[in-house]
Design a protein around this motif. Sequence first.
Motif, short mmCIF file in Angstrom:
data_model
loop_
_atom_site.label_atom_id
_atom_site.label_comp_id
_atom_site.label_asym_id
_atom_site.label_seq_id
_atom_site.Cartn_x
_atom_site.Cartn_y
_atom_site.Cartn_z
N CYS A 143 0.84 -1.21 0.00
CA CYS A 143 0.00 0.00 0.00
C CYS A 143 0.87 1.25 0.00
N VAL A 144 1.94 1.20 0.76
CA VAL A 144 2.87 2.34 0.81
C VAL A 144 3.61 2.48 -0.52
N MET A 145 4.09 1.35 -1.06
CA MET A 145 4.87 1.39 -2.29
C MET A 145 4.02 1.80 -3.50
N ALA A 146 2.71 1.67 -3.39
CA ALA A 146 1.83 2.04 -4.51
C ALA A 146 1.63 3.56 -4.62
N LEU A 147 2.05 4.30 -3.60
CA LEU A 147 1.89 5.75 -3.64
C LEU A 147 2.75 6.33 -4.77
N PRO A 148 2.20 7.29 -5.52
CA PRO A 148 2.94 7.86 -6.67
C PRO A 148 4.02 8.86 -6.26
N ILE A 149 4.97 8.40 -5.48
CA ILE A 149 6.06 9.24 -5.01
C ILE A 149 7.37 8.60 -5.45
N PRO A 150 8.24 9.32 -6.16
CA PRO A 150 9.50 8.74 -6.65
C PRO A 150 10.34 8.11 -5.54
N PHE A 151 10.90 6.94 -5.85
CA PHE A 151 11.86 6.23 -4.99
C PHE A 151 11.26 5.72 -3.66
N ILE A 152 9.93 5.81 -3.51
CA ILE A 152 9.34 5.43 -2.23
C ILE A 152 9.37 3.92 -2.00
N ASN A 153 9.50 3.16 -3.09
CA ASN A 153 9.43 1.70 -2.93
C ASN A 153 10.81 1.03 -2.87
N ALA A 154 11.88 1.81 -2.96
CA ALA A 154 13.22 1.23 -3.09
C ALA A 154 13.62 0.36 -1.89
N ILE A 155 13.74 0.97 -0.71
CA ILE A 155 14.24 0.22 0.45
C ILE A 155 13.24 -0.81 0.96
N PRO A 156 11.94 -0.45 1.08
CA PRO A 156 10.98 -1.49 1.53
C PRO A 156 10.96 -2.69 0.59
N ASN A 157 11.12 -2.45 -0.70
CA ASN A 157 11.10 -3.56 -1.65
C ASN A 157 12.30 -4.47 -1.46
N VAL A 158 13.44 -3.89 -1.12
CA VAL A 158 14.62 -4.72 -0.82
C VAL A 158 14.32 -5.62 0.37
N GLY A 159 13.66 -5.05 1.38
CA GLY A 159 13.29 -5.84 2.55
C GLY A 159 12.36 -6.98 2.19
N LEU A 160 11.34 -6.69 1.37
CA LEU A 160 10.40 -7.73 0.94
C LEU A 160 11.11 -8.81 0.13
N CYS A 161 12.07 -8.39 -0.68
CA CYS A 161 12.84 -9.34 -1.50
C CYS A 161 13.65 -10.29 -0.61
N VAL A 162 14.28 -9.73 0.42
CA VAL A 162 15.06 -10.56 1.35
C VAL A 162 14.15 -11.52 2.10
N ILE A 163 12.97 -11.05 2.50
CA ILE A 163 12.03 -11.92 3.21
C ILE A 163 11.55 -13.04 2.29
N ALA A 164 11.20 -12.68 1.05
CA ALA A 164 10.72 -13.69 0.09
C ALA A 164 11.81 -14.72 -0.18
N PHE A 165 13.03 -14.25 -0.36
CA PHE A 165 14.18 -15.14 -0.57
C PHE A 165 14.33 -16.09 0.61
N SER A 166 14.27 -15.53 1.82
CA SER A 166 14.48 -16.33 3.03
C SER A 166 13.34 -17.29 3.27
N MET A 167 12.11 -16.88 2.95
CA MET A 167 10.95 -17.77 3.10
C MET A 167 11.14 -19.02 2.25
N LEU A 168 11.56 -18.83 1.01
CA LEU A 168 11.75 -19.96 0.11
C LEU A 168 12.93 -20.83 0.54
N ASN A 169 13.93 -20.21 1.15
CA ASN A 169 15.11 -20.95 1.58
C ASN A 169 14.99 -21.45 3.01
N ARG A 170 13.82 -21.21 3.62
CA ARG A 170 13.53 -21.66 5.00
C ARG A 170 14.53 -21.11 6.00
N ASP A 171 14.91 -19.86 5.79
CA ASP A 171 15.92 -19.22 6.64
C ASP A 171 15.26 -18.15 7.51
#
Length: 208
Positions: A143-171
């Motif tokens: 919901c936050v990343m969908a806001l039309p503000i430049p660069f607002i999704n950069a760091i949170p998206n990295v966090g989501l990517c790490v979580i998704a990676f770790s979920m799949l790797n059971r870490d």
Amino acid sequence: MSAASAPITRYTRRIAAKLEQAAQTEQSHLTLSGLVQMMGPTAHRLLLLVVSLFNMVPGPPGYGGTIAFTTMLIAVAMLMGRPIRLPPIIGKRKLPLDVLVKASRQVVKVAAILARFSKPRMRWLTSALASIPYGVLVIAVSCVMALPIPFINAIPNVGLCVIAFSMLNRDGVGVIVGLVLTALGLAVDAAIILGALHLGMAAMNAMG
């Protein structure tokens, strides 16, 4: 467990192989609905990784918002235990296959490196029960990343990517790292939003 046999290594190779196969056809683009069908409508966690990775790829105006809404819909489907179905306004959005293939090749290489440090541990943080708080978190951040503000999704998206990676790797440790990065990203986003509101109010007062 070796890096080559780690779950995340197998998953990223699967992503790359499917995109390579699609690129061998005459099509130059892949729709988001096509991506869902390619990876599997019930592969919620895998698709959350895919879209978070694709959100790091530069795109045309509106691209970030489209990926954010896609991420949100995948998380909703995961919480409801249903196959992923994207509405036409999002599902018909096209992604350039050549860019996706190149990005997937890099992802395979990076995953192979990260898999040397990531391993199954604290599995309760990656269990089926963890899908509920995981899905709620993804929806809130999207919901936050969908806001039309430049660069607002950069760091949170990295966090989501790490979580998704770790979920799949059971870490579970990786999940904690991802949560910290996500929280940091949301804090930065809050500062950006407050700054934008302050500037907007200052501009309105100046005009008045």
